[in-house]
Motif scaffolding. Structure first.
Motif, PDB file in Angstrom:
ATOM      1  N   THR A  36      -1.446  -1.090  -4.032  1.00  0.00           N
ATOM      2  CA  THR A  36      -2.445  -0.359  -4.120  1.00  0.00           C
ATOM      3  C   THR A  36      -2.193   1.171  -3.874  1.00  0.00           C
ATOM      4  N   ASN A  45      -3.516   5.670  -3.537  1.00  0.00           N
ATOM      5  CA  ASN A  45      -4.760   6.345  -3.638  1.00  0.00           C
ATOM      6  C   ASN A  45      -4.222   7.707  -3.784  1.00  0.00           C
ATOM      7  N   PHE A  64     -11.538  -0.792   5.186  1.00  0.00           N
ATOM      8  CA  PHE A  64     -10.487   0.026   5.777  1.00  0.00           C
ATOM      9  C   PHE A  64     -10.389  -0.457   7.337  1.00  0.00           C
ATOM     10  N   ASP A 104       0.796  -1.093  -0.045  1.00  0.00           N
ATOM     11  CA  ASP A 104      -0.169   0.078  -0.084  1.00  0.00           C
ATOM     12  C   ASP A 104       0.951   1.281  -0.254  1.00  0.00           C
TER      13      ASP A 104
HETATM   14  O1  G3P Z   1      -5.257   1.071   0.934  1.00  0.00           O
HETATM   15  C1  G3P Z   1      -6.110   2.031   1.640  1.00  0.00           C
HETATM   16  C2  G3P Z   1      -5.259   2.843   2.645  1.00  0.00           C
HETATM   17  O2  G3P Z   1      -4.241   3.520   2.125  1.00  0.00           O
HETATM   18  C3  G3P Z   1      -5.807   3.604   3.938  1.00  0.00           C
HETATM   19  O3  G3P Z   1      -4.709   3.501   4.904  1.00  0.00           O
HETATM   20  O4  G3P Z   1      -3.383   4.244   6.642  1.00  0.00           O
HETATM   21  O5  G3P Z   1      -4.722   6.069   5.415  1.00  0.00           O
HETATM   22  O6  G3P Z   1      -6.068   4.367   6.913  1.00  0.00           O
HETATM   23  P1  G3P Z   1      -4.675   4.588   5.767  1.00  0.00           P
END
Ligand code: G3P
Length: 218
Positions: free
Chosen positions: A26, A28, A129, A6
């Protein structure tokens, strides 16, 4: 169980890829923003490093905007999976995109009902999540168990990506319940490798070996 990483950081992806334990990535908008690079170029570079699925998120809020963005993202590389937020507009987009052959990952999922809706829409992947649920004082492990039960009860094609993983225990819990995938931050992957007894044990083995060599020379 598949491991995704991630992150949008190329060095972190390369390092874990070289260890042979990464099945996908992944990203974002926040992870891409952290890198500061042009996001499309960064995504293309990530897709060149890994063969497995690479999730790239849309930022539009309407179904039309999401579909247009998804089509553009899907052209970047054959392994792109488009992340779509768990909204009504998003779910409409998921259904249409999957029919078109564009793989989707429904993101920002926080409840079993949302898992069920995303599965019914035909999402290839669904991302609960769990870390953010935990931060909120909710039982993230129960949510995941019930989500897996729902997927198995109807043999939905969707694969669960355990996301927002905060610690190594989250990975163990996900593995115990047979979650398809965990997307794990670099820092947690590093911790999963280590145990103090491994280092201490190795030190003792090597010292004893040296002692034996010295004795044999006498
Ligand atoms: O893949 C989802 C992730 O990036 C969210 O993680 O640590 O921002 O809650 P977080």
């Amino acid at each position: 169980m598949k491991f995704f990483i991630d992150t949008a950081n190329l060095e972190q992806i390369k390092e874990m890829q070289e260890l042979g334990i990464i099945d996908g990535v992944t990203t974002n908008p926040s992870l891409l923003a952290k890198e500061g690079a042009e996001p499309i170029e960064q995504l293309v570079k990530i897709c060149q490093i890994v063969d497995g699925p690479v999730s790239a998120e849309v930022v539009g809020l309407t179904t039309d905007e999401m579909i247009n963005e998804a089509r553009d993202l899907a052209k970047l590389a054959p392994n792109i999976v488009v992340k779509i937020p768990m909204t009504k507009e998003g779910i409409k987009a998921v259904k249409l995109l999957e029919v078109e052959g564009i793989k989707t990952n429904v993101t920002l999922v926080f409840s079993q009902n949302q898992v069920l809706i995303a599965a019914k829409a035909g999402a290839s992947y669904i991302s609960p999540f769990i870390g953010r649920l935990m931060d909120n004082g909710q039982n993230e492990i129960d949510m995941l168990w019930e989500s897996m039960e729902i997927i198995r009860a109807y043999d939905f094609k969707s694969e669960i990506i355990v996301a927002s993983v905060r610690n190594a225990r989250h990975v163990i819990e996900s593995a115990k319940m047979g979650a398809h995938i965990a997307t794990i931050p670099f820092s947690v992957l590093e911790k999963m490798f280590k145990h103090p007894n491994t280092e201490k044990g190795l030190e003792v083995f090597l010292k004893d070996w040296e002692k034996l060599q010295a004795q044999l020379k006498k």
